[in-house]
Design a protein around this motif. Structure first.
Motif, PDB file in Angstrom:
ATOM      1  N   ALA A  61      10.140  -1.278  -8.645  1.00 56.02           N
ATOM      2  CA  ALA A  61       9.857  -2.002  -7.407  1.00 56.02           C
ATOM      3  C   ALA A  61       8.559  -2.772  -7.483  1.00 56.02           C
ATOM      4  CB  ALA A  61       9.818  -1.008  -6.256  1.00 56.02           C
ATOM      5  N   ASP A  62       8.121  -3.024  -8.746  1.00 54.23           N
ATOM      6  CA  ASP A  62       6.821  -3.693  -8.932  1.00 54.23           C
ATOM      7  C   ASP A  62       6.696  -4.994  -8.171  1.00 54.23           C
ATOM      8  OD1 ASP A  62       5.861  -2.703 -12.279  1.00 54.23           O
ATOM      9  OD2 ASP A  62       5.212  -2.034 -10.270  1.00 54.23           O
ATOM     10  N   ASP A  63       7.753  -5.800  -8.265  1.00 53.15           N
ATOM     11  CA  ASP A  63       7.637  -7.132  -7.678  1.00 53.15           C
ATOM     12  C   ASP A  63       8.134  -7.172  -6.240  1.00 53.15           C
ATOM     13  OD1 ASP A  63      10.056  -6.483  -8.507  1.00 53.15           O
ATOM     14  OD2 ASP A  63      10.588  -8.394  -9.431  1.00 53.15           O
ATOM     15  N   GLN A  64       8.328  -5.985  -5.676  1.00 51.49           N
ATOM     16  CA  GLN A  64       8.760  -6.009  -4.277  1.00 51.49           C
ATOM     17  C   GLN A  64       7.575  -5.944  -3.340  1.00 51.49           C
ATOM     18  OE1 GLN A  64      11.862  -6.152  -2.654  1.00 51.49           O
ATOM     19  NE2 GLN A  64      12.322  -7.067  -4.630  1.00 51.49           N
ATOM     20  N   ALA A  65       7.647  -6.721  -2.303  1.00 50.62           N
ATOM     21  CA  ALA A  65       6.536  -6.718  -1.360  1.00 50.62           C
ATOM     22  C   ALA A  65       6.886  -5.830  -0.174  1.00 50.62           C
ATOM     23  CB  ALA A  65       6.277  -8.119  -0.867  1.00 50.62           C
TER      24      ALA A  65
ATOM     25  N   ALA B 248       0.823  -1.210   0.000  1.00 46.07           N
ATOM     26  CA  ALA B 248       0.000   0.000   0.000  1.00 46.07           C
ATOM     27  C   ALA B 248       0.862   1.268   0.000  1.00 46.07           C
ATOM     28  CB  ALA B 248      -0.910  -0.006   1.223  1.00 46.07           C
ATOM     29  N   ASP B 249       2.089   1.159   0.526  1.00 48.09           N
ATOM     30  CA  ASP B 249       2.948   2.336   0.590  1.00 48.09           C
ATOM     31  C   ASP B 249       3.584   2.670  -0.757  1.00 48.09           C
ATOM     32  OD1 ASP B 249       2.421   2.416   3.256  1.00 48.09           O
ATOM     33  OD2 ASP B 249       4.127   1.127   3.766  1.00 48.09           O
TER      34      ASP B 249
ATOM     35  N   TRP C 253       8.727   9.101   0.056  1.00 50.53           N
ATOM     36  CA  TRP C 253       9.529   9.759   1.100  1.00 50.53           C
ATOM     37  C   TRP C 253      10.904   9.162   1.220  1.00 50.53           C
ATOM     38  CZ3 TRP C 253      11.759   7.611   5.342  1.00 50.53           C
ATOM     39  CH2 TRP C 253      11.313   6.353   5.749  1.00 50.53           C
ATOM     40  N   SER C 254      10.973   7.798   1.082  1.00 50.65           N
ATOM     41  CA  SER C 254      12.266   7.164   1.291  1.00 50.65           C
ATOM     42  C   SER C 254      13.195   7.400   0.110  1.00 50.65           C
ATOM     43  CB  SER C 254      12.094   5.682   1.598  1.00 50.65           C
ATOM     44  OG  SER C 254      11.529   5.016   0.506  1.00 50.65           O
ATOM     45  N   LEU C 255      12.612   7.430  -1.116  1.00 51.60           N
ATOM     46  CA  LEU C 255      13.460   7.701  -2.279  1.00 51.60           C
ATOM     47  C   LEU C 255      13.992   9.134  -2.208  1.00 51.60           C
ATOM     48  CD1 LEU C 255      11.590   5.857  -5.168  1.00 51.60           C
ATOM     49  CD2 LEU C 255      13.798   5.284  -4.141  1.00 51.60           C
TER      50      LEU C 255
ATOM     51  N   ALA D 155      17.457   1.237  -0.412  1.00 52.84           N
ATOM     52  CA  ALA D 155      17.674   0.456  -1.627  1.00 52.84           C
ATOM     53  C   ALA D 155      17.147  -0.974  -1.411  1.00 52.84           C
ATOM     54  CB  ALA D 155      19.158   0.425  -1.963  1.00 52.84           C
ATOM     55  N   GLU D 156      17.418  -1.490  -0.242  1.00 52.56           N
ATOM     56  CA  GLU D 156      16.967  -2.864   0.064  1.00 52.56           C
ATOM     57  C   GLU D 156      15.445  -2.945   0.028  1.00 52.56           C
ATOM     58  OE1 GLU D 156      17.453  -6.151   3.588  1.00 52.56           O
ATOM     59  OE2 GLU D 156      18.700  -4.344   3.658  1.00 52.56           O
ATOM     60  N   ARG D 157      14.801  -1.894   0.595  1.00 52.82           N
ATOM     61  CA  ARG D 157      13.331  -1.864   0.595  1.00 52.82           C
ATOM     62  C   ARG D 157      12.776  -1.894  -0.811  1.00 52.82           C
ATOM     63  NH1 ARG D 157      10.863  -0.059   5.291  1.00 52.82           N
ATOM     64  NH2 ARG D 157       9.283   1.314   4.419  1.00 52.82           N
ATOM     65  N   HIS D 158      13.522  -1.364  -1.756  1.00 57.88           N
ATOM     66  CA  HIS D 158      13.021  -1.339  -3.133  1.00 57.88           C
ATOM     67  C   HIS D 158      13.586  -2.476  -3.957  1.00 57.88           C
ATOM     68  CE1 HIS D 158      11.962   2.706  -1.815  1.00 57.88           C
ATOM     69  NE2 HIS D 158      11.047   2.689  -2.784  1.00 57.88           N
ATOM     70  N   GLY D 159      14.281  -3.388  -3.301  1.00 62.22           N
ATOM     71  CA  GLY D 159      14.862  -4.510  -4.032  1.00 62.22           C
ATOM     72  C   GLY D 159      16.021  -4.058  -4.903  1.00 62.22           C
ATOM     73  N   ALA D 160      16.534  -2.928  -4.597  1.00 56.04           N
ATOM     74  CA  ALA D 160      17.611  -2.397  -5.433  1.00 56.04           C
ATOM     75  C   ALA D 160      18.959  -2.728  -4.823  1.00 56.04           C
ATOM     76  CB  ALA D 160      17.474  -0.887  -5.568  1.00 56.04           C
TER      77      ALA D 160
END
Lengths: 359, 462
Positions: B458-462, B307-308, B352-354, B430-435
């Motif tokens: 980050a589509d496939d990141q949960a 949702a975020d 916000w995090s980016l 970066a980790e939160r976005h799978g990057a």
């Protein structure tokens, strides 16, 4: 006929002691139990059993069941068999001493299953298919007049009898009587059963033929002949009748054969087409009950089958007196062989040939 | 998940027993009937032979002294009603005790072999058996049909007894297997129970490997648990270290504050007071920034939820951040620039995090480089995905800048004003976005920090 009355009257008097007590104690109880179910019914019984012998049993049943009107029809074994097969309406209860005929009737489906407390506990050897019940235990005996004892050594075994017939042919001419296998179901059964046990039976029949033995249709006929002096010796006579007779006829002596003695059972069944099955079940139950058997043991010479009954006429007492050479005619399918028409015809033919044979 | 192993096993056992038991019962009933028929047909046969034996031909016509034993055998111990019928070659009745319902077909069959049949007679069922006997006589040798029959009550009683026996055995089997099942289940579940007890009895700070004796099938589970424990242990270590470091970091400015204020208090010179106040102002600014970054880092440790995430224009984000920083005082001596592709780059991310990420990277570059350094932020897209990068041409002595990612590493510049948390926060975001966060040195000098987003953002990141 006069003697019969005396016999009946004496029995009624002598038996009143014990069973009178029983009756007084049981009567209110039974009446209370039956009160609600009581409704007037006529119970038709075809019986090859002398009414005056059977009367105490019938009377007690009547007393216990005032709602049932008894219609007891005293007939010969042959008539009972015929009526059981053909009478319309059918009788409710059929009683006969001709065990093979009774078994044949039951086998052909003329009887129905009896399921009462007493019938379930009845010993297996004295019933067939829970439909046919042997309720007496009557030994088959020889009886002779004292005249015979005066003239010769009286017989105590079958061999004795044969010897006697062969050795005293002159004295015994026309003085011997036996049950007719032709005219009586019991006579037929007894002689066939004898022939089953030993082939020497035919020697005996021939010997009886030599003395021109009479063939009687009933025990009573034989007993009356003995008392009147017509006969000296009777072979294969119902012990139940003979023993009572001898009590009042000192000229007649009853001999239970010492080698083997057949024992016959009166059998009763409820007719399949009984109009009053409930009453019929009650009657059969009563015949097998301790009360009914006690009357038979005390007031009739019919010998009770039950071991728990005490009285002058019980199977147990007979065994004690006579020993273990009593041969009860088993109540099973083997009896059917005795009524096979071919076998019976052959037997009668041989009987007649043996009786008629000249030396 | 709520399904109980025990219950499902019991259910299956019941189903199997029900089906198997049903089949067994049907089979038992059939075989009991067969056995009863076999046993009692034997008696029919014996009776017919017995009767056949008794037939004689004394003078041209059959004579028979019906054997009592034959009828007794025929009656069996169940006292069946018995019937017999003997028929001559011309169909004439020799003897019988009833008129049996014998069909013409049976009359034909009997000539070939003895027959058995079930017939209806006077409302009850009969088992009928017939055999043809050729008896030797001096004048005639005519075949005689011997028919015997009895009711079937005994067969039913016998079959019922046999089935009753089978039923009892079946019930016993069910009971025994049921009990065995219960015991086996207990034994099976014992390691799980033991495992549960071990887990329950464990102390909170015990991260050592589970030492439970379990069957091979459960070994995988305990291995996974051990692995998880190990990871949690590492994580906890890192957390503890972080807290220790953070406390240490906070202590230094706080100690400075105390010193300055103490000095100021010991003096009566207003000029000294002013200097002290200024020092205190700067130090408290740094401290609050440090605290804010610690807060961010703690916030980043929560899992990001779907949702975020929202569709973000990364190009605009970079542009806005550069504009924002260019206006600040820190950027006065530096040359800030952007290198963006022509069309806007969008990706799924947490706004916000980016924003924080880009800010941190620019801040770091400004903080750890001398004046007049060229700092460029940019986005590039290639086959591997989208890269967000910030590079500078400042001096860099470190050969493995990747280690700076750990918190409180200040690129060997402990004296500078950084909190040491910037790259750690970047790495978390970066980790939160799978990057993937990559630091590399540049030639001839400089540092490049690159955040490589996977294909599709980050589509496939949960």
């Amino acid at each position: 006929m006069i003697r019969r009355k005396t016999l009946a009257g004496q029995k009624a008097g002598s038996g009143s002691g014990l069973s009178g007590c029983v009756r007084r104690a049981l009567l209110p109880l039974l009446l209370a139990g039956l009160g609600s179910a009581a409704h007037a019914e006529t119970l038709i019984i075809e019986g090859a059993l002398d009414r005056d012998v059977f009367e105490p049993v019938l009377a007690l049943f009547q007393q216990n069941n005032p709602d049932i009107t008894l219609d007891y029809r005293d007939r010969s074994t042959l008539m009972v068999d015929t009526f059981a097969r053909t009478a319309k309406p059918a009788p409710d209860v059929v009683i006969s001493s001709a065990m093979p005929w009774q078994l044949a009737l039951s086998n052909e489906g003329f009887s129905q299953r009896v399921d009462t407390e007493e019938s379930r506990q009845w010993p297996a050897w004295a019933k067939w298919r829970e439909e046919l019940f042997g309720f007496t235990f009557e030994p088959i005996v020889m009886a002779y007049r004292l005249d015979l004892a005066a003239a010769m050594q009286p017989p105590s075994t079958h061999q004795d009898l044969l010897d006697l017939l062969l050795n005293h042919r002159e004295e015994l001419q026309d003085r011997v009587v036996t049950y007719s296998p032709l005219n009586s179901g019991i006579g037929d059964m007894l002689s066939q059963q004898d022939a089953r046990y030993t082939p020497k039976m035919w020697d005996l029949v021939e010997a009886m033929g030599q003395v021109d033995a009479y063939e009687a249709g009933s025990s009573r006929e034989m007993l009356e002949g003995l008392s009147s002096g017509k006969y000296w010796l009777a072979y294969n006579i119902l012990g139940s009748y003979a023993m009572v007779w001898a009590l009042h006829h000192p000229e007649v002596v009853v001999q239970v054969p010492n080698d083997y003695s057949l024992v016959m059972m009166r059998t009763a069944f409820v007719h399949r087409e009984a109009q009053h099955p409930e009453a019929a079940f009650r009657f059969v139950d009563f015949l097998l009950s301790r009360q009914g058997q006690t009357v038979m043991a005390g007031e009739t010479p019919l010998f009770s089958v039950r071991p728990d009954v005490v009285g002058p006429y019980t199977a147990q007492r007979l065994r004690d007196e006579v020993g273990d050479h009593l041969y009860p005619i088993p109540l099973n399918a083997a009896l059917l062989a005795l009524v096979d028409p071919l076998r019976r015809a052959a037997f009668l033919k041989r009987w007649q040939e043996a009786m008629a044979r000249e030396e | 998940m709520a399904q109980s192993l025990k219950r499902s096993l019991a259910l299956w056992w019941c189903v199997i027993m029900f089906c198997l038991g049903g089949l067994l019962l049907i089979e038992a009933w059939a075989s009991a009937k067969r056995s009863a028929d076999q046993a009692l047909d034997g008696q029919l046969e014996a009776a017919s032979l017995d009767i056949a034996e008794a037939i004689q031909w004394p003078d041209g016509s059959p004579m028979l002294e019906m054997p009592a034993s034959a009828l007794q055998i025929l009656a069996t111990r169940w006292q069946e009603r018995v019937f017999y019928q003997l028929i001559g070659s011309q169909g004439e009745l020799i003897t019988s005790n009833t008129q049996l319902p014998i069909s013409t077909r049976l009359h034909q069959q009997i000539r070939l072999a003895p027959v058995f049949a079930n017939v209806e007679f006077q409302g009850s069922s009969l088992r009928l058996h017939g055999r043809q006997v050729t008896s030797a006589g001096w004048e005639t040798q005519e075949p005689v049909e011997v028919w015997v029959a009895h009711t079937t009550e005994g067969r039913e009683a016998l079959a019922q007894t046999l089935v009753g026996g089978t039923l009892t055995r079946l019930a016993m089997t069910m009971l025994i297997t049921g009990l065995i099942l219960v015991f086996v289940m207990r034994a099976w579940l014992m390691p799980i129970r033991r495992l549960r007890q071990v887990l329950r009895g464990r102390k909170l700070d015990d991260y050592s490997a589970l030492r439970v004796d379990v069957p091979a099938e459960l070994r995988e589970l305990t291995d996974t648990l051990d692995h998880l424990l190990e990871r949690q242990d590492q994580h906890r270590e890192a957390l503890l270290r972080f807290i220790a470091d953070a406390s240490h970091q906070l202590r230094t400015p706080l100690a400075g504050l105390q010193n300055s204020s103490e000095l100021a208090l010991g003096s009566t010179d207003p000029e000294r007071w002013r200097q002290a106040l200024e020092t205190i102002y700067q130090a408290s600014g740094r401290t609050s920034r440090l605290a804010a970054q610690l807060l961010n880092l703690a916030r980043l440790r929560h899992q990001v939820s779907q949702a975020d995430l929202q569709n973000i224009n990364l190009s605009a984000l970079v542009r806005d951040s550069l504009m924002e920083w260019a206006d600040r005082q820190q950027a006065r001596g530096h040359d800030l620039g952007a290198e963006l592709p022509e069309e806007d780059i969008w990706l799924q991310g947490e706004a916000w995090s980016l924003h924080e990420l880009i800010g941190n990277l620019i801040d770091n570059a400004l903080r750890y480089t001398p004046e007049n350094t060229v700092i460029t932020a940019g986005i590039s897209r290639d086959a591997e995905g989208v890269s967000l990068w910030v590079e500078d041409n400042g001096p860099c002595s470190e050969t493995d800048p990747q280690r700076w990612i750990a918190p409180f590493e200040r690129a060997g510049l402990q004296g500078t004003e950084g909190s040491g948390l910037g790259l750690a926060i970047v790495a978390s975001i970066a980790e939160r976005h799978g990057a993937e966060l990559k630091l590399s040195t540049r030639v001839p000098q400089g540092l490049r920090v690159c955040v490589q987003f996977p294909q599709g953002g980050a589509d496939d990141q949960a």
